[in-house]
Design an enzyme around this catalytic site. Structure first.
Site, PDB file in Angstrom:
ATOM      1  N   CYS A  33       0.895  -1.114   0.090  1.00 22.69           N
ATOM      2  CA  CYS A  33       0.051  -0.138  -0.010  1.00 22.69           C
ATOM      3  C   CYS A  33       0.950   1.295  -0.031  1.00 22.69           C
ATOM      4  O   CYS A  33       1.610   1.453   1.004  1.00 22.69           O
ATOM      5  CB  CYS A  33      -0.888  -0.162   1.100  1.00 22.69           C
ATOM      6  SG  CYS A  33      -1.788   1.423   1.732  1.00 22.69           S
ATOM      7  N   CYS A  36       0.155   3.566   2.813  1.00 20.21           N
ATOM      8  CA  CYS A  36       0.619   3.123   4.048  1.00 20.21           C
ATOM      9  C   CYS A  36       2.026   3.480   4.486  1.00 20.21           C
ATOM     10  O   CYS A  36       2.562   3.624   5.501  1.00 20.21           O
ATOM     11  CB  CYS A  36       0.431   1.715   4.112  1.00 20.21           C
ATOM     12  SG  CYS A  36      -1.046   1.056   4.052  1.00 20.21           S
TER      13      CYS A  36
END
Length: 105
Positions: A33, A36
């Site tokens: 991600c 993230c």
């Protein structure tokens, strides 16, 4: 304070049984991600700079039970617990100040 990598087995002790009154920030993240990866150093800074809190990270690929338990549908997701109760949450990349305000708000 160092970031705690929490798992399904340790979540109860790491998060739900944190000392009374201590906010716990939980970062649900994934290695694949992009947002993230951008949020991770911010969360690490908060763990080091803000006194009186606990910061935990959950790898969503390794802990699907926690993802299901807390109905996490997008990443990153930040949850704030206090006295074992979920008190705040946010989805997506957030600035440091906004995350800190989630903890003290």
């Amino acid at each position: 304070m160092a970031v705690i990598t929490t798992t399904t087995l340790s979540f109860h002790n790491d998060v739900l049984n944190a000392p009374k009154g201590q906010p716990v920030l939980v970062d649900f993240w994934a290695a694949w991600c992009g947002p993230c990866k951008m949020l991770s150093p911010i969360v690490d800074q908060i763990a080091e700079e803000v006194d009186g809190i606990r910061v935990c990270k959950v790898n969503v690929d390794e802990e699907p039970e926690l993802v299901e338990t807390y109905n996490i549908e997008a990443f990153p997701t930040l949850l704030v617990f206090k006295d074992g109760e979920l008190v705040n949450q946010a989805v997506g990349l957030r600035p440091k100040a906004a995350i800190i305000s989630m903890l003290v708000g």
